[in-house]
Design a protein around this motif. Structure first.
Motif, PDB file in Angstrom:
ATOM      1  N   PHE A  33       0.690  -3.522   4.694  1.00 34.26           N
ATOM      2  CA  PHE A  33       2.035  -4.096   4.771  1.00 34.26           C
ATOM      3  C   PHE A  33       2.428  -4.376   6.224  1.00 34.26           C
ATOM      4  CE2 PHE A  33       6.693  -3.237   5.060  1.00 34.26           C
ATOM      5  CZ  PHE A  33       7.147  -4.286   4.281  1.00 34.26           C
ATOM      6  N   LEU A  34       2.200  -3.400   7.107  1.00 34.80           N
ATOM      7  CA  LEU A  34       2.587  -3.545   8.511  1.00 34.80           C
ATOM      8  C   LEU A  34       1.645  -4.453   9.292  1.00 34.80           C
ATOM      9  CD1 LEU A  34       3.615   0.143   9.350  1.00 34.80           C
ATOM     10  CD2 LEU A  34       5.103  -1.777   8.779  1.00 34.80           C
TER      11      LEU A  34
ATOM     12  N   TYR B 290       8.809 -10.761   5.382  1.00 33.94           N
ATOM     13  CA  TYR B 290      10.081 -11.346   4.964  1.00 33.94           C
ATOM     14  C   TYR B 290      10.663 -10.553   3.797  1.00 33.94           C
ATOM     15  CZ  TYR B 290       8.981 -15.439   7.804  1.00 33.94           C
ATOM     16  OH  TYR B 290       8.688 -16.261   8.846  1.00 33.94           O
ATOM     17  N   GLY B 291      11.936 -10.263   3.890  1.00 36.29           N
ATOM     18  CA  GLY B 291      12.652  -9.629   2.794  1.00 36.29           C
ATOM     19  C   GLY B 291      13.689 -10.591   2.241  1.00 36.29           C
TER      20      GLY B 291
ATOM     21  N   TRP C  56      -0.529   5.122  -0.916  1.00 38.05           N
ATOM     22  CA  TRP C  56       0.598   4.704  -0.088  1.00 38.05           C
ATOM     23  C   TRP C  56       0.201   4.433   1.360  1.00 38.05           C
ATOM     24  CZ3 TRP C  56       4.509   2.888  -2.486  1.00 38.05           C
ATOM     25  CH2 TRP C  56       4.923   3.418  -3.724  1.00 38.05           C
ATOM     26  N   SER C  57      -0.679   5.252   1.904  1.00 41.86           N
ATOM     27  CA  SER C  57      -1.085   5.065   3.299  1.00 41.86           C
ATOM     28  C   SER C  57      -1.771   3.722   3.496  1.00 41.86           C
ATOM     29  CB  SER C  57      -2.008   6.202   3.744  1.00 41.86           C
ATOM     30  OG  SER C  57      -1.324   7.437   3.727  1.00 41.86           O
ATOM     31  N   ALA C  58      -2.676   3.384   2.581  1.00 43.55           N
ATOM     32  CA  ALA C  58      -3.378   2.100   2.675  1.00 43.55           C
ATOM     33  C   ALA C  58      -2.412   0.938   2.459  1.00 43.55           C
ATOM     34  CB  ALA C  58      -4.513   2.045   1.658  1.00 43.55           C
TER      35      ALA C  58
ATOM     36  N   LEU D 268       8.597  -3.572   0.627  1.00 48.77           N
ATOM     37  CA  LEU D 268       7.312  -2.880   0.506  1.00 48.77           C
ATOM     38  C   LEU D 268       6.874  -2.826  -0.947  1.00 48.77           C
ATOM     39  CD1 LEU D 268       5.024  -1.012   1.648  1.00 48.77           C
ATOM     40  CD2 LEU D 268       6.580   0.895   1.198  1.00 48.77           C
ATOM     41  N   PHE D 269       7.787  -2.458  -1.858  1.00 49.53           N
ATOM     42  CA  PHE D 269       7.418  -2.361  -3.273  1.00 49.53           C
ATOM     43  C   PHE D 269       7.105  -3.721  -3.876  1.00 49.53           C
ATOM     44  CE2 PHE D 269      10.243   1.619  -3.372  1.00 49.53           C
ATOM     45  CZ  PHE D 269       9.161   2.416  -3.038  1.00 49.53           C
TER      46      PHE D 269
END
Length: 204
Positions: free
Chosen positions: A140-141, A147-148, A133-135, A203-204
Motif C-alpha cells: 500500500f505504501l 488516492y482516497g 497485514w504487514s505485506a 487501505l481496506f
C-alpha cells in the motif's frame, strides 16, 4: 497569562462534537470560578482554543487546550489543574497544566505537525479471510501515489483526493482471528490534514 492544558477524554464523551467540547470547557471554568480573558469586539469570546479538534467518536489520550486569563490574574498551574478537575465530568481526566512563555504569540494549532492514532479493527464475520497485514501495508505504501475518496459537504459527493503526503507512518501492531490493531501517524499541520478514518478506508 496563557496556559497549556493536556487532557484525555474517554467513554461517552467521545460522542461530543467540537462545539459541545468548547461549551463543556467553558462550563468547567465557570464552575471552577476561573476567569478567562475575552476577545475584543462586538461579540467577545473566551480565549479558549482546542489545538487539534478530533472527529466525532474518537477517544483521546493527549489532547491540548490553550487558555488565557485576564491581565493581572495569574495562578499556580497545579491549583488551576485541581480546580478544573473537580469541575470535570466523568470521562475527562486532566493530565497537566503549564504556563506558556510570555513571548509565545503563535497558537498551539499552528505548532502541531502530527497526530498519532491507535485504531482497532474487527472482521465482519467468522468466515472472512484475514490478510497478511504487514505485506498489505508495505504494498500500500509503496504505491507512487495514494488516492482516497473524501466526502465533500458542499457538493455532497465523494472526490478523489491524494493522501500519501499526509501518511507519516502506518503499521499493524497486533493481528489475529479476532481482529487487528493499527498505529498510524498522520500530518495535521494546517496544510496537509489527514483523517485516519480516510486512511484506513483507503487501505481496506
Amino acid at each position: 497569562m496563557r496556559y497549556l492544558l493536556e487532557f484525555e477524554k474517554k467513554g461517552e464523551l467521545r460522542y461530543l462534537s467540537h462545539l459541545d467540547n468548547m461549551r463543556l470547557f467553558q462550563r468547567m471554568f465557570r464552575r471552577a470560578e476561573i476567569e478567562l480573558a475575552h476577545s475584543q469586539g462586538f461579540n467577545p469570546h473566551p480565549k479558549l482554543v482546542l489545538a487539534a479538534p478530533l472527529s466525532l467518536g474518537f477517544e483521546t489520550e493527549g489532547d491540548l487546550l490553550d487558555f488565557e486569563t485576564p491581565p493581572g490574574i495569574s495562578e499556580e498551574p497545579d491549583a488551576l489543574l485541581a480546580r478544573l478537575q473537580a469541575a470535570a465530568p466523568p470521562g475527562l481526566r486532566l493530565l497537566c497544566c503549564e504556563p506558556l512563555p510570555p513571548d509565545q504569540k503563535k497558537t498551539l494549532a499552528s505548532q502541531i505537525r502530527a497526530a498519532e492514532y491507535r485504531v482497532e479493527w474487527r472482521p465482519s464475520g467468522p468466515s472472512e479471510p484475514l490478510p497478511d497485514w504487514s505485506a498489505l501495508i508495505r504494498a500500500f505504501l509503496a504505491q507512487p501515489e495514494i488516492y482516497g475518496e473524501k466526502w465533500q459537504k458542499k457538493t455532497k459527493t465523494k472526490e478523489r483526493t491524494p493522501i500519501k503526503a499526509g501518511i507519516l507512518s502506518l503499521s499493524c501492531t497486533e493481528a489475529g482471528e479476532e481482529g487487528a490493531v493499527f498505529l498510524c501517524r498522520v500530518s495535521c499541520d494546517g496544510q496537509t490534514n489527514l483523517n485516519p478514518k480516510l486512511l484506513l478506508e483507503t487501505l481496506f
